[in-house]
Write a protein that holds these residues in place. Structure first.
Motif, PDB file in Angstrom:
ATOM      1  N   SER A 106       0.865  -1.179   0.000  1.00  0.00           N
ATOM      2  CA  SER A 106       0.000   0.000   0.000  1.00  0.00           C
ATOM      3  C   SER A 106       0.905   1.232   0.000  1.00  0.00           C
ATOM      4  O   SER A 106       2.061   1.146   0.403  1.00  0.00           O
ATOM      5  N   PRO A 107       0.420   2.351  -0.464  1.00  0.00           N
ATOM      6  CA  PRO A 107       1.297   3.506  -0.643  1.00  0.00           C
ATOM      7  C   PRO A 107       1.662   4.243   0.654  1.00  0.00           C
ATOM      8  O   PRO A 107       1.505   5.438   0.739  1.00  0.00           O
ATOM      9  N   HIS A 108       2.150   3.529   1.641  1.00  0.00           N
ATOM     10  CA  HIS A 108       2.721   4.203   2.814  1.00  0.00           C
ATOM     11  C   HIS A 108       4.148   4.553   2.511  1.00  0.00           C
ATOM     12  O   HIS A 108       4.693   4.117   1.515  1.00  0.00           O
TER      13      HIS A 108
ATOM     14  N   LYS B  39       3.387   1.746  -4.768  1.00  0.00           N
ATOM     15  CA  LYS B  39       3.942   1.108  -3.559  1.00  0.00           C
ATOM     16  C   LYS B  39       4.424   2.182  -2.577  1.00  0.00           C
ATOM     17  O   LYS B  39       4.538   3.350  -2.941  1.00  0.00           O
ATOM     18  N   ALA B  40       4.783   1.723  -1.404  1.00  0.00           N
ATOM     19  CA  ALA B  40       5.298   2.630  -0.374  1.00  0.00           C
ATOM     20  C   ALA B  40       6.446   3.465  -0.949  1.00  0.00           C
ATOM     21  O   ALA B  40       7.366   2.936  -1.558  1.00  0.00           O
ATOM     22  N   LYS B  41       6.378   4.768  -0.747  1.00  0.00           N
ATOM     23  CA  LYS B  41       7.408   5.654  -1.253  1.00  0.00           C
ATOM     24  C   LYS B  41       8.606   5.602  -0.295  1.00  0.00           C
ATOM     25  O   LYS B  41       8.437   5.627   0.921  1.00  0.00           O
ATOM     26  N   VAL B  42       9.795   5.518  -0.863  1.00  0.00           N
ATOM     27  CA  VAL B  42      10.989   5.498  -0.019  1.00  0.00           C
ATOM     28  C   VAL B  42      11.351   6.934   0.370  1.00  0.00           C
ATOM     29  O   VAL B  42      11.446   7.812  -0.483  1.00  0.00           O
ATOM     30  N   GLU B  43      11.505   7.161   1.666  1.00  0.00           N
ATOM     31  CA  GLU B  43      11.912   8.481   2.163  1.00  0.00           C
ATOM     32  C   GLU B  43      13.207   8.292   2.934  1.00  0.00           C
ATOM     33  O   GLU B  43      13.325   7.343   3.709  1.00  0.00           O
ATOM     34  N   VAL B  44      14.154   9.190   2.727  1.00  0.00           N
ATOM     35  CA  VAL B  44      15.366   9.119   3.548  1.00  0.00           C
ATOM     36  C   VAL B  44      15.523  10.452   4.275  1.00  0.00           C
ATOM     37  O   VAL B  44      15.653  11.493   3.646  1.00  0.00           O
ATOM     38  N   ASP B  45      15.460  10.412   5.591  1.00  0.00           N
ATOM     39  CA  ASP B  45      15.671  11.623   6.390  1.00  0.00           C
ATOM     40  C   ASP B  45      17.157  11.748   6.674  1.00  0.00           C
ATOM     41  O   ASP B  45      17.766  10.833   7.236  1.00  0.00           O
TER      42      ASP B  45
ATOM     43  N   GLU C  67       4.126  -9.567   7.035  1.00  0.00           N
ATOM     44  CA  GLU C  67       3.872  -8.144   6.816  1.00  0.00           C
ATOM     45  C   GLU C  67       4.779  -7.295   7.701  1.00  0.00           C
ATOM     46  O   GLU C  67       4.759  -7.383   8.919  1.00  0.00           O
ATOM     47  N   ILE C  68       5.618  -6.489   7.032  1.00  0.00           N
ATOM     48  CA  ILE C  68       6.564  -5.663   7.767  1.00  0.00           C
ATOM     49  C   ILE C  68       5.906  -4.335   8.120  1.00  0.00           C
ATOM     50  O   ILE C  68       5.764  -3.465   7.275  1.00  0.00           O
ATOM     51  N   GLY C  69       5.514  -4.209   9.342  1.00  0.00           N
ATOM     52  CA  GLY C  69       4.954  -2.932   9.786  1.00  0.00           C
ATOM     53  C   GLY C  69       6.069  -2.086  10.363  1.00  0.00           C
ATOM     54  O   GLY C  69       7.050  -2.614  10.881  1.00  0.00           O
ATOM     55  N   VAL C  70       5.955  -0.795  10.254  1.00  0.00           N
ATOM     56  CA  VAL C  70       6.961   0.067  10.858  1.00  0.00           C
ATOM     57  C   VAL C  70       6.344   0.684  12.095  1.00  0.00           C
ATOM     58  O   VAL C  70       5.151   0.978  12.106  1.00  0.00           O
TER      59      VAL C  70
END
Ligand SMILES: *[C@@H]1O[C@H](CO)[C@@H](O)[C@H](O)[C@H]1NC(C)=O
Ligand SMILES: *[C@@H]1O[C@H](CO)[C@@H](O)[C@H](O)[C@H]1NC(C)=O
Ligand SMILES: *[C@@H]1O[C@H](CO)[C@@H](O)[C@H](O)[C@H]1NC(C)=O
Ligand SMILES: *[C@@H]1O[C@H](CO)[C@@H](O)[C@H](O)[C@H]1NC(C)=O
Ligand SMILES: *[C@@H]1O[C@H](CO)[C@@H](O)[C@H](O)[C@H]1NC(C)=O
Ligand SMILES: *[C@@H]1O[C@H](CO)[C@@H](O)[C@H](O)[C@H]1NC(C)=O
Length: 374
Positions: free
Chosen positions: A21-23, A61-67, A327-330
C-alpha cells in the motif's frame, strides 16, 4: 592508472513485484560529509532514493523516504540526541556516518537495543569490531578481506620480502591475517610505524637502505599520498619499487606529481564499472563536485557515497522481499521506552544471508587477475 579492480560495490537492482500500500518506507541517514568539497554522500542517497521511487515496478507502492541528519562533530552525546529524534519516526534502518567512530559506535548501540538495522560504510575499527552488534552491518570490506587481497598481490608477484608502513597503532591487529601468512611461509615482512610527528622520511630512508622493493602502506588516502610524495623526494619511485595501498580509496588518489611513471603503484577499487547506473552515478557526483569545489579537480566517486547508495538499495530490497512472507509494519520507537522493532532481527538475518558478494570478490580478483601495472 594502475589498479586491481575487484568488481562492484553497486548492487544489481533486484527489485521484485510486491503488493504494497502507498505508505512511506522511511530510512534515516546520519552524515558527517562536509558541505564544501563533499564526498557526495547526500547526493548518492538521493540518487538511490529517486531511482527506486521512479522504477515502474514501484508504482503505487510505499514511497521510499530518507531523512538526512547532519552530524557537526564526532560526539556520542549529540548523536544519541539525534537518535532519539529519529526513533519516533519509525525507520527501517539507520545509515552512516562514514568517518566519526564515536558517533558510529553509539548509533550501533542504540540500534542494537531497539533492533533496528544499522549500516556502516567505514573501515572496521579493531576494538569496536570485537563488540559488533548483531544489528550492525558494515558494507565496507573487512580487514580480513583486505589482508587476504594484499597477500594475493604479493603471491602474484612472487614477493618474499616486503615492508609494511603503518599509520596507526592498530595496524598489526587489522592486518593480522597478512602477518600470519608471512609467519607461516617464513617470508620476510618488516613493519615500520609512523610516529606522532607523522613524518615518513626516517622510515623511508631505512627502507631504502634495506633495499626493500615492495612497500605496503596501511594508512588513509591522504596519509598514503603524503608518504608517496616523500618517497618521490627521496628518489624512491623508480621501476625498482612497488607500492601497495590498503585503503580502498585508490580512485581518489592523485599520482600526477610522481616523477617516474615506471613505478608500480597498486590499490583496490571495488566499483562495478559495468553496473548499468555507474556512469551516471559518477557523472552526477562529478558535476556536483564541480559546483561546490571548483578549486580541486574531481578524481572519482568516494567509496562511502557508493556504499550508501548500495545501502539504500539493500534496505529497500530486503524489506520488500521479507514483506512477501510476513507483513513488515513500521513502528515508532522512543529512547524512553523498552520497545523494540519486532522485524529488525528477520531483516538482519535476510541481509546477512544476502550480503556475501563483496569479500569473495575482493579476494578472488587479487588472486586471479593480478595487478595491472602502468
Ligand atoms: C508490506 O505489504 C503490505 C501489503 O501486503 C503493505 O500494506 C505494507 O505497506 C508493506 N510494508 C512495507 C514496509 O512496504
Ligand atoms: C611467479 O612465479 C611463477 C612460477 O615460478 C611464474 O610462473 C610467474 O610468472 C611468476 N610471476 C611473476 C609476476 O613474476
Ligand atoms: C589520515 O590519517 C592521519 C594519520 O593517521 C590522520 O592524522 C588524519 O586525520 C587522517 N585524515 C583523515 C581525512 O581521516
Ligand atoms: C556488476 O554489475 C553488473 C551489471 O549490473 C552485474 O551483472 C554484476 O553482477 C555486478 N558485479 C558484482 C560483483 O556485483
Ligand atoms: C568530470 O567531468 C569533467 C567534464 O565535466 C571531465 O572533464 C572530467 O574528466 C570528469 N572527471 C572524472 C574523474 O570523471
Ligand atoms: C581467499 O583466498 C585464500 C587464499 O588465497 C583462500 O584460502 C580463501 O578461501 C579465499 N577466501 C574466499 C572467501 O574466497
Amino acid at each position: 592508472m594502475p589498479r586491481v579492480s575487484a568488481p562492484l560495490v553497486l548492487l544489481p537492482a533486484w527489485l521484485v513485484m510486491v503488493a504494497c500500500s502507498p505508505h512511506s518506507l522511511r530510512i534515516a541517514a546520519i552524515l558527517d560529509d562536509p558541505m564544501e568539497c563533499s564526498r557526495g554522500e547526500r547526493l548518492s542517497i538521493t540518487l538511490a532514493k529517486n531511482r527506486i521511487n521512479r522504477a515502474p515496478e514501484r508504482l503505487g507502492k510505499a514511497k521510499v523516504e530518507v531523512d538526512i541528519f547532519e552530524l557537526l562533530r564526532d560526539s556520542e552525546y549529540e548523536t544519541a540526541e539525534t537518535m532519539c529524534q529519529i526513533l519516533p519516526k519509525g525507520v527501517v534502518a539507520v545509515l552512516g556516518p562514514s568517518s566519526s567512530p564515536a558517533s558510529s559506535s553509539i548509533i550501533s548501540n542504540i540500534c542494537g537495543e531497539k533492533e533496528v538495522p544499522h549500516f556502516k560504510v567505514a573501515p572496521e575499527e579493531f576494538v569496536k569490531f570485537q563488540f559488533q552488534r548483531f544489528t550492525t552491518l558494515n558494507l565496507h570490506p573487512s580487514n580480513t578481506d583486505i589482508s587476504v587481497a594484499v597477500a594475493g598481490i604479493l603471491n602474484f608477484f612472487n614477493c618474499t620480502t616486503a615492508c609494511l608502513i603503518c599509520a596507526k597503532a592498530e595496524c598489526l591487529l587489522n592486518l593480522e591475517k597478512l602477518l600470519r601468512q608471512f609467519l607461516i611461509s617464513k617470508d620476510t615482512l618488516s613493519v615500520r610505524m609512523l610516529d606522532d610527528t607523522r613524518d615518513p622520511t626516517p622510515l623511508l630512508k631505512e627502507i631504502r637502505d634495506d633495499k626493500t622493493a615492495t612497500i605496503i602502506i596501511h594508512a588513509n588516502a591522504s596519509m598514503s599520498h603524503t608518504i608517496l610524495l616523500k618517497a618521490a623526494e627521496l628518489g624512491m619511485v623508480s621501476a625498482y619499487y612497488t607500492y601497495i595501498f590498503t585503503n580502498l580509496e585508490f580512485s581518489l588518489q592523485r599520482m600526477d606529481s610522481l616523477v617516474d611513471d615506471r613505478v608500480n603503484i597498486l590499490g583496490f577499487s571495488i566499483f562495478n564499472q559495468s553496473h548499468a547506473f555507474f556512469q551516471e552515478f559518477a557523472q552526477s557526483l562529478n558535476q556536483s563536485w564541480q559546483e561546490n569545489c571548483d578549486h580541486v579537480p574531481f578524481t572519482g566517486p568516494a567509496l562511502s557515497s557508493a556504499l550508501l547508495f548500495d545501502a539504500v538499495y539493500a534496505v529497500v530490497t530486503a524489506v520488500q522481499e521479507l514483506n512477501r512472507s510476513q507483513e513488515i509494519g513500521v513502528k515508532p520507537l522512543s529512547c524512553g521506552s523498552a520497545q523494540i522493532w519486532q522485524h529488525g532481527t528477520s531483516l538482519m538475518n535476510y541481509l546477512r544471508m544476502n550480503w556475501k558478494v563483496l569479500p569473495a570478490t575482493l579476494n578472488s580478483t587479487a588472486k586471479a587477475r593480478g595487478p595491472t601495472t602502468l
